[in-house]
Write an enzyme that holds these catalytic residues in place. Structure first.
Site, short mmCIF file in Angstrom:
data_model
loop_
_atom_site.label_atom_id
_atom_site.label_comp_id
_atom_site.label_asym_id
_atom_site.label_seq_id
_atom_site.Cartn_x
_atom_site.Cartn_y
_atom_site.Cartn_z
CD GLU A 16 11.48 5.70 47.63
OE1 GLU A 16 11.82 6.73 47.00
OE2 GLU A 16 10.47 5.04 47.36
CE1 TYR A 35 2.49 -0.52 46.49
CE2 TYR A 35 4.65 -0.83 45.52
CZ TYR A 35 3.76 -0.05 46.21
OH TYR A 35 4.12 1.20 46.64
#
Length: 162
Positions: free
Chosen positions: A26, A131
């Site tokens: 990230e 997701y």
């Protein structure tokens, strides 16, 4: 053979290494200020604050999920907040992330939770699509709010009533 299981105290070092891997992915490595002893106490101490599960191939930890209980006043039901789910890059697209998500979803269901929630970074389109394929709705009208430890300390020092 892939194995998903609840974390044990002996997993703390490996989980912390995976947390560092997540932070590097990230581009947030500079924000990792904790350590294994804090993680150990928060997972397995006198008052656990969080839980974790581990994905293993053989004896090699390749992923983890970390989560904690929440509560919905509107539903008047408990929930689970999934803080992190991470799979080492070389093991992605092999069903490991899905297995981790399934395990957490099963935990939430078995505990009578009304929802499982988490956040995803706007730029992480791969995660968003994963997701959504998993069945999640990305809520466009909610933003995450956060207060730092410094802000909390400032507020704690102010009088309760002005």
């Amino acid at each position: 053979m892939l194995k998903i299981r609840p974390a044990q105290e002996s997993d703390v070092d490996a989980i912390f290494d995976l947390i560092r891997g997540l932070a590097a992915y990230e581009k947030l490595s500079d924000r990792v200020t904790g350590n294994t002893e804090l993680l150990r106490s928060h997972l397995f101490g006198e008052r656990p604050y969080t839980e974790a599960i581990v994905a293993e191939l053989g004896d090699l930890p390749i992923g983890f999920a970390l989560f904690f209980p929440t509560y919905s006043t509107f539903l008047t039901q408990p929930g689970i907040h999934l803080e992190d789910v991470f799979v080492q890059p070389e093991y992605r697209r092999q069903g490991v992330g899905k297995a981790l998500m399934n395990f957490v979803a099963q935990i939430a269901h078995s505990r009578g939770c009304g929802r499982l929630e988490w956040s995803v970074l706007e730029w992480n389109q791969n995660a968003i699509e994963f997701y959504q394929r998993f069945g999640a709705t990305v809520l466009p009208d909610w933003k995450t709010c956060r207060m730092s430890a410094e802000t909390l300390a400032e507020i704690a020092m102010k009088p309760q009533i002005d």
